[in-house]
Design an enzyme around this catalytic site. Structure first.
Site, PDB file in Angstrom:
ATOM      1  CG  ASP A 236      37.667 -72.022 -19.287  1.00 10.36           C
ATOM      2  OD1 ASP A 236      37.064 -70.758 -18.845  1.00 10.36           O
ATOM      3  OD2 ASP A 236      36.416 -73.576 -19.959  1.00 10.36           O
TER       4      ASP A 236
ATOM      5  CG  ASP B 256      30.497 -70.477 -12.552  1.00 15.56           C
ATOM      6  OD1 ASP B 256      30.210 -70.127 -12.713  1.00 15.56           O
ATOM      7  OD2 ASP B 256      31.653 -70.747 -11.669  1.00 15.56           O
TER       8      ASP B 256
END
Lengths: 211, 259
Positions: B130, B11
């Site tokens: 997600d 990330d």
């Protein structure tokens, strides 16, 4: 010595160029048939679909240039779609292809409904017979694959490597100065770079004197 | 035989590596280029860069990070975060990304999936989802919903339906990221991963919740995932990439063991 990477709108050529740079092979991306005809060696990469690939090759006159280079003995490496369109015909869009190699390209058609298509990921390549470009290949060495079609050459004696996805299929074939691989050596870590490094010094003969 | 893949997700925020816990409270843990190099040398099968704030505050992905990594890491490289258009996708491909992940923008405008698949090929287009568990009375048949913008917005969209729609629109692969499991290190969401993997014919990458090697085996076997994505486990030095692969290999999971 400079390799020409054929540019025919068939995906990301820069990753192949980066892998060449990593092994010290000077490479140039080109779409001009005159440059291709006069190349020292040729890398014929590609992802994407056979019909649109053949269309853009013909539009640029690259189909003829590639056939000429093959006949002239220029060392050539086909990758993925670049391998598939070296055969005579692809089931993908029922497309007649370059016919450098006798045989056809078939679609994976599994009896096991749970097998994923495309065949995507790392798979072991088993050498069938010795070839200078597969030198150093050891049991367990895997390459990265992404494809839904696979080559089926007419003459089994030109198969140099096989992989298994429900069934064994040809993933490396060679005819004289042409060598084609279904996997992506440019994305296959050290073992992939080794193949490109060997291609950089390959004279186009099927077996090196020491093999 | 096709091996299972171990994928590490970096990330990236402001060019640095970050790791979130349940998508909030991120902290910087290092240089992404350095980490990418380290994991590649240690046998990683695939690398994902995710620009974790791009979706929320309109920031563009850090093309220079991708470019620097692509020059020395010769495994598939996947990038996501803030992809809104075909030109976002093609810019990243030119910088060296093999695969492009679409997420929030595709939920808001599903045609983005078809447009990107057409431009870069289905096999290079990943639909990253997600997903959050919902109560039985929420009116979602699968019991799971899609959330966007890093888990901040609920979309009232059924996760299973969205996976099937994504496949139909041209996604070549799915990332199943459980918001509930993310950062917990308690294990992947096995039930969710298995449900989606059995419903589609494209490969599924399980994401969120890995804490122990056993969790990876569980999701690759019982969860029917084609690949397992890890982050914290390797970023903080608790496990090495090669250590995880060796453990899985020794416990009967087919892995690439020579690099």
């Amino acid at each position: 010595m400079t390799a020409i990477i054929i540019d025919y709108d068939a995906g990301n050529l820069r990753s192949v160029a980066r892998a060449c740079a990593e092994v010290g092979l000077a490479a140039k991306i080109a779409a001009d048939p005159h440059i291709v005809s006069g190349a020292d060696r040729i890398i014929f990469p590609g992802v994407g679909a056979a019909p649109s690939a053949m269309k853009s090759l013909k539009r640029e006159g690259l189909d003829v240039a590639l056939i000429d280079a093959f006949r002239a003995g220029t060392p050539m490496l086909g990758i993925c779609l670049g391998l598939q369109i070296s055969l005579e015909h692809s089931e993908e869009g029922d497309t007649p292809t370059l016919a450098l190699v006798a045989g056809r390209v078939r679609r994976f058609d599994f009896t096991d409904r749970h097998l994923k298509v495309p065949h995507m990921g790392w798979n072991e390549v088993k050498p069938v017979r010795a070839h200078p470009l597969l030198g150093g290949l050891e049991t367990g060495d895997a390459f990265y694959f992404v494809h839904s079609f696979f080559p089926q050459p007419e003459d089994a004696s030109i198969i140099y490597g096989q992989a298994n996805y429900e069934h064994d299929f040809c993933c490396a074939l060679g005819v004289r100065n042409y060598f084609g691989v279904q996997f992506h050596p440019e994305k296959s870590g050290r073992v992939g770079l080794r193949l490109i490094e060997k291609f950089a010094s390959w004279d186009g003969a099927l077996c090196s004197p020491n093999a | 035989m096709l091996t299972k893949r171990l994928i590490a997700c970096l990330d990236v925020r402001d060019g640095k590596l970050a790791k979130s816990v349940k998508f909030v409270d991120t902290k910087d843990i290092g240089d992404p280029v350095e980490k990418a190099r380290e994991y590649y040398r240690d046998g990683l099968d695939e690398l994902v860069f995710y620009d974790i704030t791009a979706s929320s505050d309109e920031r563009r992905i850090l093309l220079d990070v991708v470019e620097a990594v692509a020059a020395e890491v010769f495994i598939p490289l996947s990038v996501g975060g803030g992809i809104r258009s075909v030109s976002d996708a093609t810019d990243l491909r030119l910088a060296g990304a093999e695969k492009i992940n679409v997420n929030s923008a595709a939920v808001q405008r599903p045609a983005l999936i078809a447009e990107c698949a057409e431009a870069i090929g289905s096999q290079n287009l990943v639909l990253s989802m997600d997903i959050r568990r919902v109560d039985g009375d929420a009116g979602l048949p699968s019991g799971y919903e899609i959330v966007i913008d890093g888990g901040r917005r609920s979309m009232g969209l059924d996760a299973l339906q969205w996976a099937l729609d994504g496949e139909k629109l041209g996604a070549g692969e799915l990332v199943v990221n459980s918001i509930d499991a993310d950062g917990t290190r308690d294990g992947y969401e096995i039930k969710l991963t298995r449900m989606l993997s059995e419903a589609v014919r494209i490969p599924v990458i399980a994401s969120g919740g890995a804490g122990k090697p056993e969790h990876l085996r569980e999701v690759l076997e019982a969860g029917k995932a084609d690949a397992a994505l890890v982050a914290s486990m390797v970023h903080y030095g608790d496990y090495r990439v090669s250590e995880l692969k060796t453990w899985l290999h020794e416990h009967g999971v087919s892995m690439r063991m020579s690099w």
